[in-house]
Each structure stands twice: as C-alpha cells, then as structure tokens.
Design an enzyme around this catalytic site. Structure first.
Site, mmCIF file in Angstrom:
data_model
loop_
_atom_site.group_PDB
_atom_site.id
_atom_site.type_symbol
_atom_site.label_atom_id
_atom_site.label_comp_id
_atom_site.label_asym_id
_atom_site.label_seq_id
_atom_site.Cartn_x
_atom_site.Cartn_y
_atom_site.Cartn_z
ATOM 1 N N ASP A 68 -6.643 -0.258 -5.540
ATOM 2 C CA ASP A 68 -7.476 0.187 -4.275
ATOM 3 C C ASP A 68 -7.091 1.440 -4.749
ATOM 4 O O ASP A 68 -5.246 1.803 -5.200
ATOM 5 C CB ASP A 68 -7.163 -0.150 -3.670
ATOM 6 C CG ASP A 68 -5.414 0.017 -2.689
ATOM 7 O OD1 ASP A 68 -4.793 -0.509 -3.403
ATOM 8 O OD2 ASP A 68 -5.431 -0.004 -1.261
ATOM 9 N N GLU A 133 -3.886 -2.199 -0.933
ATOM 10 C CA GLU A 133 -2.123 -1.558 -0.449
ATOM 11 C C GLU A 133 -2.770 -0.198 0.182
ATOM 12 O O GLU A 133 -0.668 0.531 1.007
ATOM 13 C CB GLU A 133 -1.313 -1.216 -1.754
ATOM 14 C CG GLU A 133 -0.015 -1.184 -2.187
ATOM 15 C CD GLU A 133 0.688 0.489 -1.140
ATOM 16 O OE1 GLU A 133 1.949 0.447 -1.100
ATOM 17 O OE2 GLU A 133 -0.213 1.568 -2.019
HETATM 18 ZN ZN LIG Z 1 0.274 2.600 -5.219
#
Ligand SMILES: [Zn+2]
Length: 375
Positions: A68, A133
């Site tokens: 992501d 994340e």
């Molecule tokens: Zn990163």
C-alpha cells in the site's frame, strides 16, 4: 532494462492506496511460486496479506514490506501522473517508488538470482507483505505474526525494505525505532459568561501552567542507541467560537516518542503525577502505538554490514531515527530486525522517486545478505 526496474514499474502502475493492494501481491506470487515458494493468503477485513515461504528448516530470514501507498495528494502538482511510472534523468517517478515498492522489487529479484545460484540453500526465506502499513495497521503484520506464533513458526531474522537511506543508497540502516505513545487529555471546567468568571471555571486558564510544565519536562537523556524522549502537543481545542463565553472543557492531544530508557507505564504514571499537582479535573486516554525496539549486534546486522561494504565499498551507519514501522510487531517475537531500503528524501511527497541505479545496488545488497546468512 533491469529486472528490478521493470518489476517496480509494474507495481507503481497499480494504484494501491492504503489499504488497497490492487493486485500487487499477485505479481509477487507469480515471480516466487515457480521458484518453490509456498503461497499463503492471510487477509483480514479490508487488508490483504501474503506469506510466501521457501524451505521448512531454520534459520528463517523474512523480508517484510507493504504494497500500500499513501494518497498522491493534488494530482496537478505532480510532474507526471503518480500511478504512471515515469523515467527522467536516471530517476523513476511514481507514488510508492521509494516507500516501498522499490524495496519489494529489489528483494524479489535478489531472491530470483539467489535461488538460481543456490537452489539447495540452508534454512528458509520468506516474504511477509501487507497492504495496511500506511493506515492504522490493525489487520496487517500484527495479525500475520499472531498466525505464525500460534503455529510456532519462528522468525530468526527480519529485513525490512523501508527507505532507510539518507544521502547515498545504504548509507544508513535502522536497527531500532523509538516507541510512540499518544494521549488525549480532557480538562473539565464550568462554562459561563466571561463577565462572571467567579461562577465559572476556565479550563484553558487552569491548564496553562500544566502545559508549560508538560512541554518542559526532561523525560530522559536517551542512551547510546536512542536520542532523548520527546513530547509534542499536536492539538489544543476549546471554546465555542463566541467571544463572551468561557468554555466548559478543553481537549489536548500529545504524543511521546520514547527511548528504551522508558516504558509506557512509567510515562503514564509520571504524566499523572505532573497533572495531579494542579487544581483541575481531567480525564486522560492513552493509545500505545508501538514500544521501542532495538537489535544490537547479531548475524543479521553483521551480514548486512558486510554486504553493503562489498557492494558499495563504504561503511553503513546504524540508526534508530524516523517514525515507527511494522518492525514493532516483529521485534517482540525475539527476531533480529533491521531496515534497509532506498533514500527516504521524497517519501510521502509530491514527485516521489527512486534512483534507477540504487534499485540495482539494493537488489545486489539483498542478494549478498542472503548469501551471507543462508549459504
Ligand atoms: Zn513504508
């Protein structure tokens, strides 16, 4: 064109704004399953996670990363569209080029060459890749680690491809991170007319001296590995907008980035002791975002130091700066954790980019690290 460059371009072309993966993990699996990596999907709610492992024996080296990316921001400020990988002057532009599709691509190509040369390598290699994340990180690495722990699958070494480099590729590696503790403080007062302060209780006034003390507190002096613990107030909200009303409450948000000299319980206790000296009612809610972690010495750091030296001919610096990372979920399992990835100057910014040469250098360093640890 280099294999690594080719691969990172394919990944950037997928607009995987957190918590989306947009098919990036499929590409990784397509590369690694023909080499004998076992694929396992561990999706939780809106988050996609993939676990790819080659080998069943110890020791286990895990490469940790995320597909992501943060949103691109205003599109008209980009010199080329953020999800159209674009080459200019030796640089590759696109959202995620440095954070961290470049690191992921470099690891895949390193694995491909390594497995071709050492099909009977010792131990095991795995990839743990998440798609959350950059978000709140509740359904990504933290959950995958739970699954592994429940079946006693133990990680010995974890190499995170996050952008750790400063001026030159691999000049800095992160061997730890500070802890992060967030607080929401509400000071309770009594609302009323500004002309009648005697029958009100102004929460802004009663908090002001405590605010001064809170921001001047010396929490610790850091240590050999970590800088001093710092507290930053990020928000103060109070008041109705009217000029003639004393507000009934004030809300204050603050965050501590703390070293291994402190723990969350000690910080909470000291904060309460400080606030209790003052004459106001308050409530205080805490959220621990991550404990500090640190890897001192060990085979992983040694292997990475020697790989960097042999590929670049310079020495790298061990560092614990920057925000927190998914390493906070791996370190408590007892694994050695190190972050090594591209230069971080453009991450999360408009015109994020990575040097094309750096991608190949990074892939070579990862390959040498695999050789050091698993042959
Ligand atoms: Zn990163």
């Amino acid at each position: 064109m280099s294999e690594t460059l080719n691969l990172v371009q394919q990944l950037i072309a997928r607009p995987s704004v957190t918590p989306e993966d947009s098919g990036c993990q499929d590409i990784l699996a397509e590369h690694l399953t023909p080499l004998g990596f076992q694929e396992e999907r561990l999706d939780f709610e809106d988050t996609q996670n993939i676990w790819l492992r080659r080998g069943n024996t110890e020791p286990l080296l895990v490469f940790l990363g995320h597909t992501d990316v943060v949103p691109p921001g205003p599109l008209d400020q980009w010199d080329s569209p953020p999800f159209t990988p674009t080459l200019r002057d030796g640089l590759l532009y696109g959202r995620g080029a440095a954070d961290m599709k470049g690191g992921i691509a470099a690891f895949i190509t390193a694995c491909e060459r390594f497995v071709e040369r050492h099909p009977e390598h010792k131990g095991s290699i795995a990839l743990m890749i998440t798609s959350d994340e950059e978000g709140i990180a509740t359904n990504g690495v933290i959950k995958v680690v739970e699954v592994l722990e429940n079946r006693n699958e133990k990680i010995d070494w974890c190499l995170i491809g996050e952008p750790s480099s400063d001026k030159k590729i691999a000049d800095v590696i992160r061997v730890g991170r500070r802890g992060s503790l967030c607080a929401k403080l509400t000071i309770h007062g009594i609302q009323g007319h500004v002309a009648y302060p005697d029958i009100t209780d102004n929460p802004i006034h009663s908090f002001a001296p405590a605010l001064a003390e809170l921001t001047q507190e010396n929490w610790d002096n850091g240590n050999e590995f970590f800088p001093k613990t710092t507290l930053q107030v990020s928000n103060i909200n109070s008041g109705t907008g009217a000029e003639n009303i004393i507000p009934g409450s004030a809300e204050v948000l603050f965050n501590l980035r703390f070293s291994t000299e402190l723990d969350a319980a000690t910080i909470k206790q000291r904060t309460h002791a400080l606030l209790d000296k003052y004459d106001f009612e308050y409530t205080l809610d805490w959220r621990l975002s991550g404990n500090p972690f640190l890897t001192t010495g060990g085979e992983l750091i040694d292997a990475i130091h020697s790989a960097i030296k042999s590929v670049t001919s310079y020495d790298t610096i061990d560092d614990t700066g920057g925000g927190t990372s998914d390493g906070r979920f791996i370190a408590p399992t007892g694994a050695q954790v190190v972050e090594l990835g591209p230069i971080n100057a453009s991450i999360h910014k408009i015109n994020e980019h990575v040097s094309i040469d750096d991608l190949d250098t990074l892939s070579e360093i990862y390959e040498k690290t695999l050789e050091q640890l698993l042959t």
